[in-house]
Design a protein around this motif. Structure first.
Motif, PDB file in Angstrom:
ATOM      1  N   GLY A 138      28.024  59.161  27.605  1.00 16.67           N
ATOM      2  CA  GLY A 138      27.960  58.413  28.176  1.00 16.67           C
ATOM      3  C   GLY A 138      27.524  58.388  29.201  1.00 16.67           C
ATOM      4  N   PRO A 139      27.136  57.310  30.295  1.00 16.36           N
ATOM      5  CA  PRO A 139      26.337  57.064  30.969  1.00 16.36           C
ATOM      6  C   PRO A 139      27.908  57.506  32.117  1.00 16.36           C
ATOM      7  N   SER A 140      27.315  57.450  33.646  1.00 15.30           N
ATOM      8  CA  SER A 140      28.019  58.138  34.718  1.00 15.30           C
ATOM      9  C   SER A 140      28.478  56.247  35.174  1.00 15.30           C
ATOM     10  N   PHE A 141      30.081  56.841  36.277  1.00 14.33           N
ATOM     11  CA  PHE A 141      30.563  55.563  36.819  1.00 14.33           C
ATOM     12  C   PHE A 141      30.602  55.987  37.762  1.00 14.33           C
ATOM     13  N   SER A 142      30.592  55.092  38.841  1.00 20.18           N
ATOM     14  CA  SER A 142      31.291  54.950  39.879  1.00 20.18           C
ATOM     15  C   SER A 142      31.539  53.522  40.447  1.00 20.18           C
ATOM     16  N   PHE A 143      32.734  54.366  42.039  1.00 19.80           N
ATOM     17  CA  PHE A 143      33.748  53.463  41.830  1.00 19.80           C
ATOM     18  C   PHE A 143      33.435  52.774  43.518  1.00 19.80           C
ATOM     19  N   PRO A 144      32.714  51.723  43.997  1.00 19.83           N
ATOM     20  CA  PRO A 144      32.746  50.030  43.045  1.00 19.83           C
ATOM     21  C   PRO A 144      31.700  50.412  42.953  1.00 19.83           C
ATOM     22  N   PRO A 145      31.981  49.518  40.993  1.00 20.00           N
ATOM     23  CA  PRO A 145      31.244  49.606  40.418  1.00 20.00           C
ATOM     24  C   PRO A 145      29.265  49.050  40.827  1.00 20.00           C
ATOM     25  N   PRO A 146      28.237  49.037  41.075  1.00 22.07           N
ATOM     26  CA  PRO A 146      27.522  48.749  41.534  1.00 22.07           C
ATOM     27  C   PRO A 146      27.077  47.055  41.047  1.00 22.07           C
ATOM     28  N   GLY A 147      27.939  46.642  39.966  1.00 16.83           N
ATOM     29  CA  GLY A 147      27.403  45.658  39.287  1.00 16.83           C
ATOM     30  C   GLY A 147      28.612  44.961  39.151  1.00 16.83           C
ATOM     31  N   LEU A 148      29.949  45.106  39.912  1.00 16.25           N
ATOM     32  CA  LEU A 148      30.486  44.164  40.541  1.00 16.25           C
ATOM     33  C   LEU A 148      30.468  42.450  40.870  1.00 16.25           C
ATOM     34  N   SER A 149      29.590  42.562  41.872  1.00 15.45           N
ATOM     35  CA  SER A 149      29.551  41.165  42.441  1.00 15.45           C
ATOM     36  C   SER A 149      28.964  40.211  41.243  1.00 15.45           C
ATOM     37  N   LEU A 150      27.595  41.128  40.194  1.00 17.25           N
ATOM     38  CA  LEU A 150      26.940  40.197  39.478  1.00 17.25           C
ATOM     39  C   LEU A 150      28.487  40.345  38.708  1.00 17.25           C
ATOM     40  N   GLU A 151      28.814  40.778  37.647  1.00 16.42           N
ATOM     41  CA  GLU A 151      29.743  40.990  36.582  1.00 16.42           C
ATOM     42  C   GLU A 151      31.060  39.716  37.473  1.00 16.42           C
ATOM     43  N   ALA A 152      30.720  39.789  38.492  1.00 22.40           N
ATOM     44  CA  ALA A 152      32.100  38.981  39.060  1.00 22.40           C
ATOM     45  C   ALA A 152      31.116  37.401  39.173  1.00 22.40           C
ATOM     46  N   ILE A 208      35.522  35.122  45.732  1.00 24.49           N
ATOM     47  CA  ILE A 208      36.138  36.025  45.434  1.00 24.49           C
ATOM     48  C   ILE A 208      37.667  36.002  45.093  1.00 24.49           C
ATOM     49  N   LEU A 209      37.971  35.626  45.045  1.00 26.73           N
ATOM     50  CA  LEU A 209      39.104  35.932  43.048  1.00 26.73           C
ATOM     51  C   LEU A 209      39.027  36.682  42.364  1.00 26.73           C
ATOM     52  N   LYS A 210      37.096  36.052  41.767  1.00 30.72           N
ATOM     53  CA  LYS A 210      37.270  36.768  40.574  1.00 30.72           C
ATOM     54  C   LYS A 210      36.867  38.490  41.246  1.00 30.72           C
ATOM     55  N   LYS A 211      36.245  38.494  42.616  1.00 32.89           N
ATOM     56  CA  LYS A 211      35.419  39.515  42.939  1.00 32.89           C
ATOM     57  C   LYS A 211      36.967  40.610  42.418  1.00 32.89           C
ATOM     58  N   MET A 212      38.463  39.945  43.317  1.00 36.42           N
ATOM     59  CA  MET A 212      39.162  40.663  43.753  1.00 36.42           C
ATOM     60  C   MET A 212      40.056  41.247  43.078  1.00 36.42           C
ATOM     61  N   GLN A 213      39.584  40.029  41.910  1.00 37.12           N
ATOM     62  CA  GLN A 213      40.852  40.728  39.844  1.00 37.12           C
ATOM     63  C   GLN A 213      39.818  41.837  39.657  1.00 37.12           C
ATOM     64  N   LEU A 214      38.143  42.003  39.820  1.00 36.70           N
ATOM     65  CA  LEU A 214      37.875  43.054  39.017  1.00 36.70           C
ATOM     66  C   LEU A 214      37.745  44.216  39.630  1.00 36.70           C
ATOM     67  N   PHE A 215      37.622  44.115  41.440  1.00 40.23           N
ATOM     68  CA  PHE A 215      38.587  45.305  42.071  1.00 40.23           C
ATOM     69  C   PHE A 215      39.478  46.011  41.333  1.00 40.23           C
ATOM     70  N   ILE A 216      40.422  45.926  41.145  1.00 40.31           N
ATOM     71  CA  ILE A 216      41.327  46.007  40.215  1.00 40.31           C
ATOM     72  C   ILE A 216      41.371  46.853  39.307  1.00 40.31           C
ATOM     73  N   GLN A 217      40.820  45.911  38.408  1.00 35.47           N
ATOM     74  CA  GLN A 217      40.260  46.214  37.240  1.00 35.47           C
ATOM     75  C   GLN A 217      39.162  47.545  37.249  1.00 35.47           C
ATOM     76  N   THR A 218      38.083  47.216  38.019  1.00 30.38           N
ATOM     77  CA  THR A 218      37.367  48.435  37.654  1.00 30.38           C
ATOM     78  C   THR A 218      38.271  49.707  38.686  1.00 30.38           C
ATOM     79  N   MET A 219      38.977  49.637  39.238  1.00 31.21           N
ATOM     80  CA  MET A 219      39.500  50.861  40.339  1.00 31.21           C
ATOM     81  C   MET A 219      40.720  50.871  39.318  1.00 31.21           C
ATOM     82  N   LEU A 220      41.814  50.488  38.466  1.00 33.49           N
ATOM     83  CA  LEU A 220      42.256  51.635  37.268  1.00 33.49           C
ATOM     84  C   LEU A 220      41.428  52.249  36.421  1.00 33.49           C
ATOM     85  N   ALA A 221      39.918  51.233  36.072  1.00 33.51           N
ATOM     86  CA  ALA A 221      39.344  52.107  35.250  1.00 33.51           C
ATOM     87  C   ALA A 221      38.197  52.906  35.425  1.00 33.51           C
ATOM     88  N   ALA A 222      38.321  53.472  36.966  1.00 31.44           N
ATOM     89  CA  ALA A 222      37.567  54.553  37.308  1.00 31.44           C
ATOM     90  C   ALA A 222      39.112  55.771  37.455  1.00 31.44           C
TER      91      ALA A 222
END
Length: 385
Positions: A235-249, A259-273
Motif C-alpha cells: 500500500g501507499p504511505s500515509f502522513s498526518f495530517p494527510p495532504p487531502g484533509l481539507s479537500l475531503e472535508a 470548519i466543523l467537518k475539518k475538526m471531525q476529519l482531523f480526529i478521524q485521521t489522527m486515529l487512522a494514523a
C-alpha cells in the motif's frame, strides 16, 4: 433474469489480457441508460496544481451513484477528470437527479463547472456504435467494469458539444458522497517514471488488429514487476495530517460547516494514523491487511473503448511502448497519448474499512489520463520507425 439483474449476471474474469477480445464483452440491454460527466477546462486546474481535486470530483459521480443505488451493482469507469456509467431504465431518474445535484455541488463548493449527460443505449446504437461491458476481477473481492464498442466515447463527445445535457439542479441538497476519500500520499515512481497510456482504435480498425496492438502493449507491461502496478504491494504511505484533509472535508461536509467537518476529519485521521502505525489490529481494524487490499483492488489498467494504463516503468519500457504505438498510429490503426510524471495518485471509495471490497482509482499525479488524452490528437505525427 430481470433487466436490473443484467450486470450481476456477468461472471467476473481474472484474465485482463483476455479482454482484448470482443467476445469477452456483452452488449448492454437496449433500454439501459448511459451517463457521463467531466470537468470543463480541467487542463487549467491541472496547470494550477489541482489535479487531486480534479481526480476527486471525477470520482464523485461514481461515489454518488453507489450511494444513490444503495448497493445495487452497476457498471462504471473512472476517467481522471470524469466518469461514465450505465444503469437499468428503472434507475434513470436516480441517475438524472444525481448528476444534476453533482453539477450544482461542484459549482457551489469548488467553483468548477461539471458537464453531465444521460441518454439511452438505443440512441447510441442508432449511430452504428455499441456499449458492451465485461467485469474484470482485480482480486477475489473487487471487480471493475470494462467497456467496448465505441459508444461511451461517442456519448462523451456529444456531451462536450452540449448534447443530452442534464441541467443543474435547482436548490439541491448536496449529493451523498459517503466513502469518497483522498487521504493517501502520492506514490513516487520506483522504477523511473509513472506513465499514463491512452490508446483508442481508429473507426476502421478491426477488432482483431486492435486486440493485437493492445496485446503487444500489455506484453511490454508484463515484463514489469506486478505488470507495472504503481501501488506498492503493502500500500501507499500515509502522513498526518494527510495532504487531502481539507479537500475531503469540502467533499464530505454536506450541509455541515466546513470548519466543523475539518475538526471531525482531523480526529478521524489522527486515529487512522495511529492504527496505520501499528503492525497488529487496533479496535478491530487491521491496517496492514487494509493496505494490502488497497493495492490488490486498485484499477491501474482498464478497457474504456480502448486501453488505459498507469504504469510504474523505466524509460526503456516507455520507449518500447511509444515505438509500438507509434508504428500502429503510422499504419492508421490507433490514436494514442502518453504522459509521464514522477508520482501516481490514488482516489478511494471505501464504504467500510472493516470490509475488503473497497475500490481505488489510480492515475498519474500530474495530469495522468487527462494529459495523455490531450496528446492523443498528435499521435499520428509520432510514428516511430
Amino acid at each position: 433474469m430481470t433487466q436490473d439483474g443484467f450486470y450481476q449476471s456477468l461472471s467476473p474474469s481474472r484474465d485482463f489480457s483476455g479482454l482484448t477480445r470482443a467476445a469477452a464483452f456483452t452488449p448492454l440491454p437496449r433500454d439501459w441508460m448511459v451517463g457521463c460527466c467531466d470537468i470543463v477546462n480541467s487542463t487549467d486546474l491541472i496547470a494550477a496544481g489541482r489535479y487531486k481535486t480534479v481526480n476527486t470530483i471525477g470520482a464523485s459521480a461514481i461515489a454518488a451513484m453507489i450511494n444513490a443505488l444503495q448497493g445495487t451493482p452497476f457498471p462504471y469507469i473512472f476517467g481522471g477528470d470524469g466518469a461514465s456509467f450505465a444503469v437499468a431504465p428503472g434507475h434513470a431518474d436516480i441517475a438524472r437527479d444525481t448528476l444534476a445535484r453533482l453539477r450544482s455541488w461542484a459549482s457551489a463548493e469548488f467553483d468548477i463547472e461539471l458537464r453531465a449527460a444521460l441518454l439511452p443505449v438505443s440512441w447510441i446504437r442508432a449511430e452504428g456504435l455499441d456499449v458492451a461491458v465485461a467485469r474484470y476481477a482485480v482480486s477475489d473481492v473487487a471487480d471493475y467494469a470494462m467497456f467496448a464498442g465505441g459508444g461511451l466515447n461517442w456519448a462523451e463527445r456529444q456531451m462536450k458539444l452540449g448534447g443530452f445535457e442534464v441541467p443543474h439542479a435547482a436548490l439541491p441538497d448536496p449529493p451523498d458522497l459517503s466513502g469518497l476519500s483522498c487521504r493517501w500520499n502520492t506514490i513516487p515512481a520506483r522504477n523511473g517514471l509513472i506513465l499514463s497510456v491512452v490508446v483508442q482504435p481508429e473507426p476502421s480498425t478491426s477488432g482483431r488488429d486492435f486486440a493485437r496492438i493492445a496485446g503487444d502493449v500489455l506484453s511490454l507491461a508484463d515484463q514489469l514487476q506486478r505488470n507495472g502496478h504503481p501501488v506498492p504491494e503493502n500500500g501507499p504511505s500515509f502522513s498526518f495530517p494527510p495532504p487531502g484533509l481539507s479537500l475531503e472535508a469540502q467533499i464530505s461536509r454536506g450541509k455541515t460547516a466546513l470548519i466543523l467537518k475539518k475538526m471531525q476529519l482531523f480526529i478521524q485521521t489522527m486515529l487512522a494514523a495511529y492504527a496505520l502505525s501499528r503492525k497488529r489490529p487496533f479496535a478491530g481494524f487491521d491496517a496492514p491487511h487494509y493496505r494490502k487490499m488497497l493495492a490488490a483492488n486498485a484499477d491501474f489498467r482498464k478497457f474504456d473503448d480502448g486501453l488505459k494504463l498507469t504504469l510504474d516503468c523505466p524509460p526503456k519500457i516507455r520507449d518500447e511502448i511509444a515505438r509500438t504505438l507509434g508504428q500502429a498510429a503510422a499504419a492508421g490503426l490507433v490514436r494514442y497519448g502518453l504522459h509521464e510524471q514522477e508520482e501516481a495518485l490514488v482516489t478511494c471509495i471505501v464504504p467500510s474499512v472493516m470490509r475488503d471490497d473497497h475500490v481505488h482509482f489510480i492515475d498519474g499525479a500530474a495530469g495522468g489520463y487527462t494529459q495523455a488524452a490531450l496528446s492523443m490528437a498528435a499521435s499520428s505525427d509520432q510514428a516511430v520507425t
